[in-house]
Enzyme design. Structure first.
Site, PDB file in Angstrom:
ATOM      1  N   LEU A  79      -5.518   2.014   7.469  1.00 29.53           N
ATOM      2  CA  LEU A  79      -5.420   2.587   6.133  1.00 29.53           C
ATOM      3  C   LEU A  79      -4.696   1.604   5.213  1.00 29.53           C
ATOM      4  CD1 LEU A  79      -4.567   6.316   6.908  1.00 29.53           C
ATOM      5  CD2 LEU A  79      -6.562   5.503   5.638  1.00 29.53           C
ATOM      6  N   ALA A  80      -5.242   1.426   4.012  1.00 28.57           N
ATOM      7  CA  ALA A  80      -4.701   0.430   3.073  1.00 28.57           C
ATOM      8  C   ALA A  80      -4.379   1.116   1.749  1.00 28.57           C
ATOM      9  CB  ALA A  80      -5.707  -0.698   2.867  1.00 28.57           C
ATOM     10  N   GLY A  81      -3.337   1.944   1.771  1.00 31.32           N
ATOM     11  CA  GLY A  81      -3.023   2.698   0.569  1.00 31.32           C
ATOM     12  C   GLY A  81      -4.032   3.816   0.375  1.00 31.32           C
ATOM     13  N   ASP A 137       0.793   6.277  -3.540  1.00 29.71           N
ATOM     14  CA  ASP A 137       0.611   5.019  -2.794  1.00 29.71           C
ATOM     15  C   ASP A 137      -0.780   4.450  -3.066  1.00 29.71           C
ATOM     16  OD1 ASP A 137       1.190   2.881  -1.159  1.00 29.71           O
ATOM     17  OD2 ASP A 137       0.946   3.973   0.726  1.00 29.71           O
TER      18      ASP A 137
END
Length: 376
Positions: A297-299, A264
């Site tokens: 959280l962004a990836g 991710d």
């Protein structure tokens, strides 16, 4: 031709020290080799190349850049972590941006890891669990819109929220057309989540993250994921998105057959800490964490070989089982019948790891495409 005279080969159920020969892009044979010349890697592991079915970006590029350059540069960067195939993963954006990117990937030629299709993440999500998906583009499910995006039949997985799919219309449509539906960014009840599987959903996207939590009166999507082994769970095994104990719990309930390791990752992977971007949103990267300004959280910036190493440590599993979750399971899931395992006749997508599970060589379609200078 590539000839390994002696190496520790990671098969689906064991590790054997043997030779292996590659000819014309395929694994020709495993076993005794009469060739005197070749690689003597007796202190190294040979594993089937990792398959990352959920990755947004890497090395400063993102799938949603929607350019052939972005696809190619991403594919080359993934070789350093032993990934030999991947799905270009979209993020919730405008109809036109998604269409442009998905259609361009249909004919894209890349020079690194194989680009084997599209993972459509969004825009059919629940805003309650939007995570780092831009809220302004989140919409209810639309079968006609999906079919326009899938004009070239290259969408392999769609991550979506079952509760925004009236009467499970899109889930049924995708199941009928052999497209994997994975539950994601969802606030579904346990009952709805279970019915989604009954109607054809086959997975849970980035386990535990952006899904309704386990409660003793309604165990939600997380509870269904842990209870139901008719669907796999993707796992970002970085110790940030999912704690070590949660990894152990997932493995105890689902075992190696039902977990697929993913990264991710976003464009900041392989770049220094600092500001980055995801879906038009500013992202701040520090100490291996990528977060929006509000802390979401962004990836990740996880590398696949690190995810494999973490899986071994966190859940006390063998290298054989960790590789199975990073290579064999995604191959089976995506119908890549000649990838994901080391067998005669299979594609020669292979990775050489040292004893610390660092990548020292990556082979794609029988060609050595990445080499790291070995310590003498």
């Amino acid at each position: 031709m590539i000839n390994f005279k002696k190496i520790n080969i990671v098969l689906e159920n064991e590790i054997v020290t043997s030779s292996l020969k590659v000819t014309n892009g395929k694994i020709e044979s495993i076993g005794s080799s009469s060739d005197e010349q070749g690689f003597d890697f007796s202190d190294y592991y040979l594993v089937p190349g990792f398959i990352d079915q959920h990755i947004h970006g890497s090395a400063g590029f993102d799938i949603m850049d929607g350019t052939l350059e972005a696809f190619d540069e991403m594919s080359k960067s993934l070789l350093k972590e032993g990934t030999t195939s991947f799905l270009g993963t979209t993020i919730t954006q405008s109809f036109d941006n998604i269409e442009k990117t998905v259609h361009l990937m249909a004919d894209a030629k890349v020079s690194g890891a194989n680009l084997v299709g599209v993972h459509l993440e969004g825009p059919f999500l629940n805003k309650v669990f939007k995570g780092a998906q831009p809220e302004q583009y989140i919409i209810p499910t639309d079968v006609k819109m999906f079919d326009k995006w899938n004009k070239y039949k290259n969408i392999k997985i769609i991550s979506m929220a079952a509760e925004v799919d009236e009467a499970f219309k899109l889930i049924k449509h995708c199941s009928k057309n052999n497209i994997i539906v994975s539950q994601a960014h969802t606030n579904a009840t346990y009952d709805i989540s279970r019915k989604a599987i009954d109607n054809g959903a086959k997975g849970f996207t980035h386990a535990y993250n952006a899904m309704s939590k386990l409660h003793h009166r309604d165990i939600g999507v997380v509870g269904n994921m842990l209870l139901n082994n008719d669907a796999y769970a993707e796992l970002i095994c970085d110790g940030i998105h999912v704690s070590k104990d949660a990894v152990r719990l997932l493995y105890k309930n689902k075992g190696r057959e039902n977990i697929i390791l993913i990264t991710d990752s976003m464009r900041a992977k392989y770049l220094p800490d600092g500001k980055s971007e995801l879906g038009g949103q500013e992202v701040f990267v520090k100490n291996n964490e990528a977060r929006l300004a509000d802390g979401t959280l962004a990836g990740s910036i996880l590398k696949m070989n690190d995810g494999v190493r973490n899986m071994i440590e966190f859940a006390n599993v063998s290298l054989v089982d960790a590789v199975y979750m990073a290579s064999t399971n995604p191959a089976k899931n995506l119908g890549l019948d000649t990838k994901g395992s080391i067998k005669s006749g299979f594609d020669a997508d292979l990775t050489v790891l040292n004893k610390d599970l660092e990548v020292v060589m990556t082979i794609v379609n029988g060609k050595i495409v990445y080499e790291k200078e070995l310590k003498k």
